[in-house]
Design an enzyme around this catalytic site. Structure first.
Site, mmCIF file in Angstrom:
data_model
loop_
_atom_site.group_PDB
_atom_site.id
_atom_site.type_symbol
_atom_site.label_atom_id
_atom_site.label_comp_id
_atom_site.label_asym_id
_atom_site.label_seq_id
_atom_site.Cartn_x
_atom_site.Cartn_y
_atom_site.Cartn_z
ATOM 1 N N TYR A 18 66.047 24.790 54.622
ATOM 2 C CA TYR A 18 65.500 23.446 54.409
ATOM 3 C C TYR A 18 66.444 22.564 53.600
ATOM 4 O O TYR A 18 65.991 21.794 52.745
ATOM 5 C CB TYR A 18 64.159 23.517 53.644
ATOM 6 N N TYR A 146 50.448 25.089 57.387
ATOM 7 C CA TYR A 146 51.783 25.656 57.583
ATOM 8 C C TYR A 146 51.623 27.115 58.019
ATOM 9 O O TYR A 146 50.900 27.876 57.370
ATOM 10 C CB TYR A 146 52.617 25.598 56.290
ATOM 11 N N ASP A 240 45.154 32.762 58.380
ATOM 12 C CA ASP A 240 46.517 33.031 57.928
ATOM 13 C C ASP A 240 46.463 33.148 56.402
ATOM 14 O O ASP A 240 46.464 32.143 55.689
ATOM 15 C CB ASP A 240 47.434 31.892 58.389
ATOM 16 N N LYS A 269 53.755 37.648 52.432
ATOM 17 C CA LYS A 269 54.206 37.253 51.080
ATOM 18 C C LYS A 269 54.032 38.315 49.973
ATOM 19 O O LYS A 269 54.988 38.968 49.617
ATOM 20 C CB LYS A 269 53.556 35.924 50.691
HETATM 21 C C1 LIG Z 1 55.178 31.606 54.150
HETATM 22 C C2 LIG Z 1 54.108 31.463 55.136
HETATM 23 C C3 LIG Z 1 54.298 31.794 56.487
HETATM 24 C C4 LIG Z 1 55.639 32.234 57.033
HETATM 25 O O1 LIG Z 1 56.087 33.408 56.460
HETATM 26 P P1 LIG Z 1 57.651 33.773 56.571
HETATM 27 O O2 LIG Z 1 57.724 35.150 56.007
HETATM 28 O O3 LIG Z 1 58.386 32.755 55.758
HETATM 29 O O4 LIG Z 1 58.020 33.726 58.013
HETATM 30 C C5 LIG Z 1 53.222 31.672 57.343
HETATM 31 N N1 LIG Z 1 52.020 31.257 56.912
HETATM 32 C C6 LIG Z 1 51.792 30.935 55.622
HETATM 33 C C7 LIG Z 1 50.431 30.510 55.199
HETATM 34 C C8 LIG Z 1 52.833 31.008 54.694
HETATM 35 O O5 LIG Z 1 52.607 30.652 53.422
#
Ligand SMILES: *Cc1c(COP(=O)(O)O)cnc(C)c1O
Length: 419
Positions: A18, A146, A240, A269
């Site tokens: 980014y 996101y 997610d 994460k």
């Molecule tokens: C960080 C994140 C992703 C993407 O994860 P990466 O390991 O960076 O590919 C997807 N969804 C959410 C909610 C996130 O915070």
């Protein structure tokens, strides 16, 4: 102190995330980490307010994770997961499915959050194919959301943040609408579904906090509305929880607060406590069962080379041990109180639009931030690793951060925003 050799000779070959590489300020050189501290090559130490992009929930270098990681490294760092399984992955699957609500019982491992979401989307699309349902191939997601940086996940991110215009025509086009959070948006959402539901396979949402889209909060009621709508129209609900999972919002998973069970959930994460990349897509039994058939084409056609990496799974198991043996959720509750108290005074500062806290996430939203890079530099001068983006300054510290360290971060925010 002059920059080390490896820095000057290697940096021209690095492409940062980014970043407009032409103008991005030179990155800091990290050399070691401990707890909530990052030590730099030049001898400075920063207190980490971000926990390595929301991953290092137990702080850096936790001795228990390190011990388990070292043991696994000596025994078997990696082995392929095709036609072969191993103890770290199976133990982790048992533990995750026991922690998750309802019959979220079937774990598919990947190695990044974006790919975990991709797998969830493929599951949701193939679920229809396997059931012989045609025409339900599209996805419904929300503004401010996101879900990753790959092409399919970008298409369900916020259209502006995801820069859909740049990739128009290449990315699949999906429905991105307002979250149903009040009477008028609920009515609009209902009306939208009444006309489009029969083209949609799944709703995808980050529960309680939309993270990378600006740390936007919503109430558990929104999730109950989504669950009800999904049931009414026969849609799948994908949560997610890559950001929210593992305590960040105050409960182990955000969906626990709404008392709902999604059909598919994505985790990453904090899964390994910030040690190494790993992700999981977990599906309910009724999803998994549509893939069981005598037809080979009904199998889930996905398989990352490093899926279920034993080293990563051992780290994830060690992280879950810490959730069991150390008072993590109590620490999150205490952090929530401390963040509220310490960030609240920012509300009176000029240019501040909102201060909000949920679990171990504290946000100061500004009217606007003209130059996030300059703001970051000011925080670094204060000894704080804080990464403002869009119009927000936020803290997502390790759950183990000390009172003094937290105070250093919130004082830095107050001082920098006052200036
Ligand atoms: C960080 C994140 C992703 C993407 O994860 P990466 O390991 O960076 O590919 C997807 N969804 C959410 C909610 C996130 O915070």
């Amino acid at each position: 102190m002059p920059d080390p050799d490896w820095y000057t000779s290697g940096l021209p070959h690095i492409w940062l995330p980014y970043s407009q590489m032409k103008i991005a300020p030179p990155p800091l050189a990290a050399c070691s980490t401990q707890g909530s501290q990052i030590e730099l090559e030049d001898g400075r130490t920063l207190t980490d307010g971000v926990a390595a992009w929301w991953t290092a929930c137990h702080g850096y270098n936790h001795p228990h994770i390190r011990a388990c990681a070292e043991q696994q490294l000596a025994r078997m760092p990696h082995v392929m997961f095709g036609g072969m399984v191993h103890e770290p992955a199976l133990r982790l699957a048992s533990r995750l499915t026991a922690l998750l609500p309802g019959d979220l019982d079937h774990v598919f491992y990947t190695d990044s959050g974006s790919v975990a979401v991709e797998v969830a989307l493929k599951m949701a699309i193939q679920y229809r194919i396997n059931r012989g349902e045609t025409g339900r191939t599209r996805l419904l997601s929300f503004k401010g959301g996101y879900h990753g940086d790959t092409l399919a996940t970008m298409a369900i991110c916020d259209p502006e943040e995801g820069m859909h215009h740049l990739f128009a025509g290449v990315m699949p086009s999906q429905y991105v609408v307002d979250l149903p959070r009040d009477a008028s948006s609920i009515a609009a959402f209902e009306a939208f579904l009444a006309t489009h539901a029969d083209t949609i396979t799944a709703i995808v949402v980050e529960p309680l906090i939309q993270g990378a889209g600006g740390m936007l909060f919503h109430s558990p009621d929104v999730l109950r509305t989504l669950r009800r709508a999904a049931d009414k129209y026969g849609l799948l609900l994908i949560l997610d929880e890559i950001f929210t999972g593992f305590g960040r919002t105050g409960s182990m998973f955000a969906c626990d607060q709404a008392d709902i069970v999604p059909d598919i959930i994505t985790l990453s994460k904090a899964l390994t406590g910030g040690t190494v990349a790993l992700a999981a897509t977990v599906a309910r039994r009724h999803i998994y069962e549509t893939f069981l058939s005598d037809n080979p084409e009904h199998a889930l056609m996905h398989g990352p080379t490093f899926m279920a990496n034993p080293f990563a799974c051992a780290c994830a198991n060690a992280s879950l041990d810490l959730f069991e043996n150390e008072p993590r959720l109590e620490q999150v509750a205490a952090l929530e109180t401390a963040l509220r108290e310490q960030l609240e005074p920012c509300r009176k500062l000029p240019g501040v639009r909102d201060v909000r806290v949920m679990g171990a996430t504290g946000v100061v939203e500004m009217e606007k931030i003209d130059d996030p890079a300059t703001l970051r530099t000011r925080f670094i001068a204060e000894g704080a690793w804080i990464r403002p983006f869009r119009n927000i300054v936020y803290l997502t510290p390790a759950f183990t951060i000390t009172n003094d360290e937290l105070r250093r971060l919130t004082d830095a925010i107050h001082r920098v925003l006052s200036a």
